[in-house]
Design an enzyme around this catalytic site. Structure first.
Site, PDB file in Angstrom:
ATOM      1  N   SER A 104       0.825  -1.199   0.000  1.00  0.00           N
ATOM      2  CA  SER A 104       0.000   0.000   0.000  1.00  0.00           C
ATOM      3  C   SER A 104       0.868   1.262   0.000  1.00  0.00           C
ATOM      4  O   SER A 104       1.575   1.528  -0.951  1.00  0.00           O
ATOM      5  CB  SER A 104      -0.969  -0.041   1.183  1.00  0.00           C
ATOM      6  OG  SER A 104      -2.117   0.724   0.918  1.00  0.00           O
TER       7      SER A 104
ATOM      8  N   LYS B 184     -21.306  16.395   9.912  1.00  0.00           N
ATOM      9  CA  LYS B 184     -20.257  16.604  10.900  1.00  0.00           C
ATOM     10  C   LYS B 184     -19.897  15.319  11.643  1.00  0.00           C
ATOM     11  O   LYS B 184     -18.753  15.140  12.078  1.00  0.00           O
ATOM     12  CB  LYS B 184     -20.682  17.688  11.904  1.00  0.00           C
ATOM     13  CG  LYS B 184     -19.565  18.176  12.808  1.00  0.00           C
ATOM     14  CD  LYS B 184     -18.449  18.807  11.987  1.00  0.00           C
ATOM     15  CE  LYS B 184     -17.320  19.307  12.886  1.00  0.00           C
ATOM     16  NZ  LYS B 184     -16.163  19.766  12.106  1.00  0.00           N
TER      17      LYS B 184
END
Length: 344
Positions: A150, A205
């Site tokens: 990765s 949020k």
């Protein structure tokens, strides 16, 4: 002898006998206290030592350690090592090593040594960017050890089109993709009677709130964020692996881990070999008969001294996972590496 003939035991003798019984426990408590003070003193002195190193040595950058080659050669190959999860504070150490190699005119080539499952997207990008700049001035070869997955593979692309990537026969690489760790504890919350009711200023949020399911609109937003990082990853590989085009990279970017032999067949690496093979190849590239191979080291932090870097990073990450479980962190990370020691 009858009782009348026994000599009376004096009060002073009785007191002395009692004090002898009480003496050893008092001495034991004294020893324990002294040992405790010694341990406290040791910790305080280690703290001051670490702060001293951090304050006076951080600006000077890493130190050099001789690794191989001709010890007295002027021209050098510098090894920049990336070990463990790509994250602060280790990112800053890697960037300082890159900067030192770039500014040192005696460094003719760089061996990027990777043993990492990846890490944060932003940190991987920072390292890749600085390596890309460095590769325009000096050749960079890559040597993959146990794992370069990765984000570990992402930073390897900093060696550029002309960089050569070596991997050991047992190296695991690939895992091309992005992950944002998230736990869905809504079922558990319902069972124990926990209701999530945050006070927020906007609809999204608390989009990664673990105590409720994602809405369709929230999932669409995070899918877009993931795709942006994913496309960046694909383009970075396409730009730096001249034998691979975008569609070929996309077929490989399934999150799958590739052993070295498969990685070579698919064009993700160039050679299967060890550190000495990578150094020999780089030395031939820069055309030097004699070269001094050095490795950059960094002053140990207090956490490094007390726990060792692997244990310290593991403790820190577990603490962050507990305290910041709802904070979104996009990662170029092998997702199944979380519980292995030293790879947190």
């Amino acid at each position: 002898m009858d009782d009348s003939q026994q000599k009376p035991v004096s009060k002073s003798m009785t007191t002395t006998h009692q004090s002898e019984k009480q003496g050893p426990p008092r001495r034991r408590w004294l020893v324990r206290g002294l040992v405790l003070l010694l341990l406290i003193s040791l910790i305080v002195n280690l703290s001051f030592y670490a702060l001293y190193q951090e304050y006076f040595m951080s600006s000077g950058g890493p130190t050099e350690q001789f690794e191989a080659g001709d010890r007295y050669a002027t021209e050098k190959i510098a090894i920049i090592s990336v070990t463990g999860t790509i994250m602060p504070p280790f990112t800053e150490r890697i960037l300082k090593s890159i900067k030192k190699a770039k500014e040192d005119d005696q460094v003719r080539g760089i061996l990027l040594e990777i043993d990492s499952p990846g890490g944060f997207v932003a940190d991987s990008q920072q390292i890749y960017h600085r390596l890309s700049e460095l590769s325009k001035k000096k050749p960079i070869f890559v040597y993959m050890k146990r794992m370069a997955a990765s984000g570990g593979y992402y930073i390897a692309m900093g060696s550029g089109e002309d960089g050569v990537i070596f991997a050991e026969p047992t190296t695991w690489t690939g895992s091309l993709g992005v992950i944002i760790p998230r736990f869905d504890m809504s079922g558990l919350a319902e069972k124990v009677g926990v209701v999530s009711d945050p006070l927020k200023t906007g609809e999204f949020k608390d989009a990664l709130n673990p105590f409720r399911n994602l809405t369709k609109r929230e999932r669409a937003i995070w899918d877009h964020i993931l795709d942006e990082s994913y496309q960046r990853f694909l383009n970075v590989i396409t730009d730096n692996r001249k034998n691979l085009d975008y569609e070929q990279v996309k077929k490989l970017a399934t999150g799958q881990i590739y052993p070295a032999i498969d990685a070579k067949e698919n064009g993700l690496i160039d050679e299967i070999g060890y550190q000495e093979d990578a150094i020999a190849g780089l030395q031939e590239k820069i055309g030097l008969k004699k070269v001094r191979v050095i490795k950059y080291n960094h002053p140990a932090s207090l956490a490094d001294i007390l726990l060792g870097s692997a244990e310290a990073s593991q403790v820190e990450n577990r603490k962050q996972a507990l305290l910041e479980s709802t904070v979104p962190r996009a990662m170029y990370l092998a997702s199944w590496m979380g519980d292995l020691p030293g790879w947190q």
